[in-house]
Design a protein around this motif. Structure first.
Motif, mmCIF file in Angstrom:
data_model
loop_
_atom_site.group_PDB
_atom_site.id
_atom_site.type_symbol
_atom_site.label_atom_id
_atom_site.label_comp_id
_atom_site.label_asym_id
_atom_site.label_seq_id
_atom_site.Cartn_x
_atom_site.Cartn_y
_atom_site.Cartn_z
ATOM 1 N N ASP A 1 0.801 -1.212 0.000
ATOM 2 C CA ASP A 1 0.000 0.000 0.000
ATOM 3 C C ASP A 1 0.840 1.272 0.000
ATOM 4 O OD1 ASP A 1 0.995 -0.262 2.540
ATOM 5 O OD2 ASP A 1 -0.912 -0.010 3.585
ATOM 6 N N ALA A 2 2.165 1.120 -0.021
ATOM 7 C CA ALA A 2 3.049 2.290 0.060
ATOM 8 C C ALA A 2 3.648 2.678 -1.288
ATOM 9 C CB ALA A 2 4.172 2.020 1.060
ATOM 10 N N ILE A 3 3.203 2.057 -2.372
ATOM 11 C CA ILE A 3 3.761 2.396 -3.674
ATOM 12 C C ILE A 3 3.374 3.822 -4.065
ATOM 13 C CG2 ILE A 3 3.761 0.021 -4.499
ATOM 14 C CD1 ILE A 3 1.277 0.797 -6.191
ATOM 15 N N GLU A 4 4.198 4.435 -4.895
ATOM 16 C CA GLU A 4 3.919 5.763 -5.426
ATOM 17 C C GLU A 4 3.606 5.634 -6.913
ATOM 18 O OE1 GLU A 4 7.013 8.503 -4.520
ATOM 19 O OE2 GLU A 4 6.907 8.163 -2.353
ATOM 20 N N VAL A 5 2.403 6.036 -7.288
ATOM 21 C CA VAL A 5 1.968 5.944 -8.682
ATOM 22 C C VAL A 5 2.129 7.315 -9.331
ATOM 23 C CG1 VAL A 5 0.069 5.389 -10.231
ATOM 24 C CG2 VAL A 5 0.333 4.140 -8.070
ATOM 25 N N PRO A 6 2.943 7.437 -10.371
ATOM 26 C CA PRO A 6 3.122 8.734 -11.021
ATOM 27 C C PRO A 6 1.783 9.303 -11.511
ATOM 28 C CG PRO A 6 4.752 7.163 -11.801
ATOM 29 C CD PRO A 6 3.766 6.381 -10.992
ATOM 30 N N ASP A 7 1.646 10.610 -11.412
ATOM 31 C CA ASP A 7 0.397 11.249 -11.818
ATOM 32 C C ASP A 7 0.058 10.994 -13.280
ATOM 33 O OD1 ASP A 7 0.111 12.305 -9.278
ATOM 34 O OD2 ASP A 7 1.038 14.230 -9.789
ATOM 35 N N PHE A 8 1.077 10.806 -14.099
ATOM 36 C CA PHE A 8 0.843 10.645 -15.526
ATOM 37 C C PHE A 8 0.478 9.216 -15.923
ATOM 38 C CE2 PHE A 8 5.440 9.946 -14.962
ATOM 39 C CZ PHE A 8 5.572 8.688 -15.536
ATOM 40 N N LEU A 9 0.655 8.239 -15.025
ATOM 41 C CA LEU A 9 0.590 6.844 -15.442
ATOM 42 C C LEU A 9 -0.775 6.449 -16.000
ATOM 43 C CD1 LEU A 9 1.977 4.145 -15.738
ATOM 44 C CD2 LEU A 9 1.306 3.587 -13.392
ATOM 45 N N ALA A 10 -1.853 6.757 -15.295
ATOM 46 C CA ALA A 10 -3.181 6.347 -15.758
ATOM 47 C C ALA A 10 -3.482 6.934 -17.134
ATOM 48 C CB ALA A 10 -4.241 6.768 -14.752
ATOM 49 N N GLY A 11 -3.177 8.201 -17.330
ATOM 50 C CA GLY A 11 -3.427 8.822 -18.625
ATOM 51 C C GLY A 11 -2.603 8.224 -19.741
ATOM 52 N N ARG A 12 -1.369 7.883 -19.425
ATOM 53 C CA ARG A 12 -0.498 7.288 -20.449
ATOM 54 C C ARG A 12 -0.970 5.885 -20.818
ATOM 55 N NH1 ARG A 12 5.855 8.318 -19.923
ATOM 56 N NH2 ARG A 12 4.977 10.410 -19.806
ATOM 57 N N LEU A 13 -1.421 5.120 -19.830
ATOM 58 C CA LEU A 13 -1.928 3.775 -20.120
ATOM 59 C C LEU A 13 -3.241 3.830 -20.888
ATOM 60 C CD1 LEU A 13 -1.191 1.918 -16.765
ATOM 61 C CD2 LEU A 13 0.154 1.888 -18.875
ATOM 62 N N GLU A 14 -4.076 4.790 -20.559
ATOM 63 C CA GLU A 14 -5.333 4.928 -21.291
ATOM 64 C C GLU A 14 -5.072 5.304 -22.744
ATOM 65 O OE1 GLU A 14 -9.643 7.248 -20.918
ATOM 66 O OE2 GLU A 14 -8.118 7.475 -19.348
#
Length: 262
Positions: free
Chosen positions: A34-47
């Protein structure tokens, strides 16, 4: 097997279906799940990648679908969660079987009781399994393996697999290779060259399956692997996925991909 970015692109010359692991592949591994850091851009880039591939993108992970949604809440990606014991594709979810869920809950109770009092050991219940993380106490790896072996005597349909400071129980016949093979039978994956990117021992089933399908397999980071190619780190994975999205001939560069890079 060396870092061959250009060789991977050459191998992905035709229409591809891309499958990725999550931890260690799309995000850095953390001391606790639960401590991972997800880059703000990741979801948009994957979409944007998913759009460029006509939907032929899926995350294949040991995490649960709900867990992935908690980190990538902006879009319901296709996900094979819990190593394929649960799946979501085109908005439809196939949950873990009730029998596996009952057995997994029992295993979780046994292991939680065993490690009660040691906050360094994290017992993570899953819909069709249980993972015991010992990253904060690497010297207890042998204890964790012994406890898991003992717990599995009550669940003969399950087996254990090790990872990066984690040992996980999962149903026999459930693995990332089987999950990818199932998705490849369905549109929009069907008829494309499968590409699987992962970093850990649990990804080796996926590598072997995709290799057997004459697909493209990519290991992230060091260590022995059945994968055909290697990338050094997660930053290189981001570059690869972005490049593949930009050059996809049937869709070209989507506006959201441009926005994701800004």
């Amino acid at each position: 097997m060396t870092n061959h970015f250009s060789a991977i692109l050459t191998a992905c010359a035709g229409p591809v279906a891309i499958f990725t692991d999550f931890d260690g592949t799309l995000v850095e591994i953390a001391p606790r799940p639960d401590a991972i850091e997800v880059p703000d851009f990741l979801a948009g880039r994957l979409e944007a990648l998913e759009t460029a591939l006509g939907g032929a993108f899926a995350i294949v992970t040991g995490r649960t679908i709900d867990n992935i949604d908690g980190f990538l809440s902006s879009h319901p990606f296709s996900v094979s969660g819990s190593h394929g014991a649960e799946q979501r594709h085109q908005g439809e979810t196939r949950p873990a079987s009730s029998g596996h869920a009952t057995a997994a809950a029992k295993l979780s109770r046994i292991l939680s009781d065993h490690f009660d009092g040691d906050e360094r050991i994290l017992v993570e219940p899953k819909p069709a399994g249980v993972a015991v993380h010992y990253r904060a106490a690497p010297e207890r790896g042998g204890d964790v393996q012994a406890a898991m072996d003992h717990a599995l005597k009550s669940a003969t349909d399950f087996h254990a697999i090790g990872g990066k400071k984690v040992i996980e129980a999962r149903p026999r016949g459930t693995d990332k290779g089987a999950a990818i093979a199932t998705l490849m039978q369905n549109p929009p994956f069907r008829g494309r060259t499968p590409v699987f990117i992962g970093d850990d021992v649990t990804d080796e089933d996926g590598f072997r399956t995709v290799n057997a399908m004459d697909g493209v397999t990519v290991k992230v980071g060091p260590g022995p692997s059945a994968a055909k190619f290697r990338l050094p780190d997660i930053a290189a994975v981001y570059d690869l996925l972005e490049t593949l999205a930009e050059r996809t001939p049937e869709h070209g560069e989507d506006t959201r991909l441009k926005e994701a890079r800004q």
